[in-house]
Motif scaffolding. Sequence first.
Motif, mmCIF file in Angstrom:
data_model
loop_
_atom_site.group_PDB
_atom_site.id
_atom_site.type_symbol
_atom_site.label_atom_id
_atom_site.label_comp_id
_atom_site.label_asym_id
_atom_site.label_seq_id
_atom_site.Cartn_x
_atom_site.Cartn_y
_atom_site.Cartn_z
ATOM 1 N N PRO A 189 0.829 -1.211 0.000
ATOM 2 C CA PRO A 189 0.000 0.000 0.000
ATOM 3 C C PRO A 189 0.865 1.264 0.000
ATOM 4 O O PRO A 189 1.954 1.285 0.574
ATOM 5 C CB PRO A 189 -0.794 -0.108 1.312
ATOM 6 N N THR A 190 0.386 2.294 -0.655
ATOM 7 C CA THR A 190 1.144 3.552 -0.735
ATOM 8 C C THR A 190 0.699 4.571 0.302
ATOM 9 O O THR A 190 1.404 5.542 0.565
ATOM 10 C CB THR A 190 1.018 4.174 -2.137
ATOM 11 N N CYS A 191 -0.483 4.376 0.890
ATOM 12 C CA CYS A 191 -0.950 5.305 1.924
ATOM 13 C C CYS A 191 -1.673 4.528 3.013
ATOM 14 O O CYS A 191 -2.144 3.401 2.798
ATOM 15 C CB CYS A 191 -1.864 6.388 1.341
ATOM 16 N N LYS A 192 -1.770 5.141 4.186
ATOM 17 C CA LYS A 192 -2.369 4.459 5.330
ATOM 18 C C LYS A 192 -3.810 4.030 5.076
ATOM 19 O O LYS A 192 -4.249 2.983 5.536
ATOM 20 C CB LYS A 192 -2.322 5.373 6.565
ATOM 21 N N SER A 193 -4.546 4.831 4.335
ATOM 22 C CA SER A 193 -5.964 4.527 4.111
ATOM 23 C C SER A 193 -6.158 3.250 3.298
ATOM 24 O O SER A 193 -7.244 2.671 3.290
ATOM 25 C CB SER A 193 -6.665 5.702 3.422
ATOM 26 N N ASP A 194 -5.083 2.790 2.613
ATOM 27 C CA ASP A 194 -5.158 1.536 1.866
ATOM 28 C C ASP A 194 -4.707 0.343 2.703
ATOM 29 O O ASP A 194 -4.778 -0.798 2.246
ATOM 30 C CB ASP A 194 -4.276 1.625 0.612
#
Length: 464
Positions: free
Chosen positions: A214-219
Amino acid sequence: DFTLNLTQAFCVPTDNCDLHFKVSRDRYSGYPLTIEGFAYLWAGARASYGVKSGRVCFEMKINEEISVKHLPSSEPDPHVVRVGWSLDSCSTQLGEEAFSYGCGGTGKKSSSCKFEDYGEKFGENDVIGCFVDFESSEEVEMSFSKNGKWLGVAFSVAKEQLAGRALFPHVLVKNCAIEFNFGQKDEAYFPPLEQYTFIQNVKLEERNRGTVGPTCKSDCEILMMVGLPASGKTTWAMKHAKENPEKKYNILGTNAIMEKMKVMGLRRQRNYAGRWDILIQQATQCLNRLIQIAARKKRNYILDQTNVYGSAQRRKMRPFEGFQRKAIVICPTDEDLKERTLKQTSEEGKDVPDHAVLEMKANFVLPEVGDFLDEVIFIELEHEEADKLVKQYNEEGRKAGPPPDKRYDNRQGGFRGRGGYQRFDNRSGSRGSYQNRGGGGGFRGGKKKKKKKSIYAYLFLSFM
């Protein structure tokens, strides 16, 4: 700032290694944590790209055998490296499953956890060349060299078995700092075998990119298992991780820690001569520290502990703010739970004391969607039935009264007993820096005389 284009570089990405393996800024070298119980653990890392054609190679140098004076003198092979190739879908435990091929510093090769004599022993300052040949025959051949000396073919695998899947450079270390040469260096440590090219020189379109995290926390997902000991949490977690390989779940739990403490592919219970209660304590300290590290890394996790206390659920989920935070409640019928408990005791030797289970039952709280949970998923019994059963457990636990011995609380003061029902809270006492570049200084304890703790207290801790 680090400027290497990670979409094209042949390197060791920070999301395709164990949490306790520290990747350097240049992405070509790294070392494992070695403080406390981490010195017992293997730490693995896999390269960003793999290949499925040609004759390619890379080099791995052991830069340092990190001092681990806190390990007992009886510890077999405290400094060892295993290097080779694996599929992107394999675990970080190189050589311990199918399609995972390792050459070890003990003079052994391994795949599918089968260890055989091969080559020579190697250690600090040695350079191991790793070669894979997709061209010679109907079989893919893997061979190795030590300091320029070819050691012969180690593995021959039918191409139809690989089924067109790429092999990735892979390293597994215990208390050693290592460095890769994929071909990025101006000069190789040793000339490669004739007709082989360094893997960095393979054209981008001919490489296979490993799974990108994942590239960001929300993912990112954090799945918190909730359930009593032996309810089936670990079974579900492993099955879910296997069925969703693209998620690359990191399972956080004492079972996963013990899997990384193997000796020659065997679980440490089979060949450990030291005090088992101390090892359980150290495994739990490792887990607490890994959870702290995990909250700072953009990955997907499964937290495989009991997590039946409401306060524990909140405390463990708060550091993962911004993640998709989900609770997975494993609540079988009481009959199934008793059957699974007997099976686990007979097969794995895990026997959580009755008073510990009763205390968990007394304090069992089903998680709810709210400020620290986005979703709650019930496995086996649905919410309404699970709620009825948990209320029965609460009553059963409260009627049982306080445990027969003092509760160990893992806070300052050790065992606590004041006549009442002292709840075991598993607040982590392991805080502060988690990196250690060697020396015995990373080992904590020794000066202060600690109270003797029962193995049951640590087993209890391991299930929290």
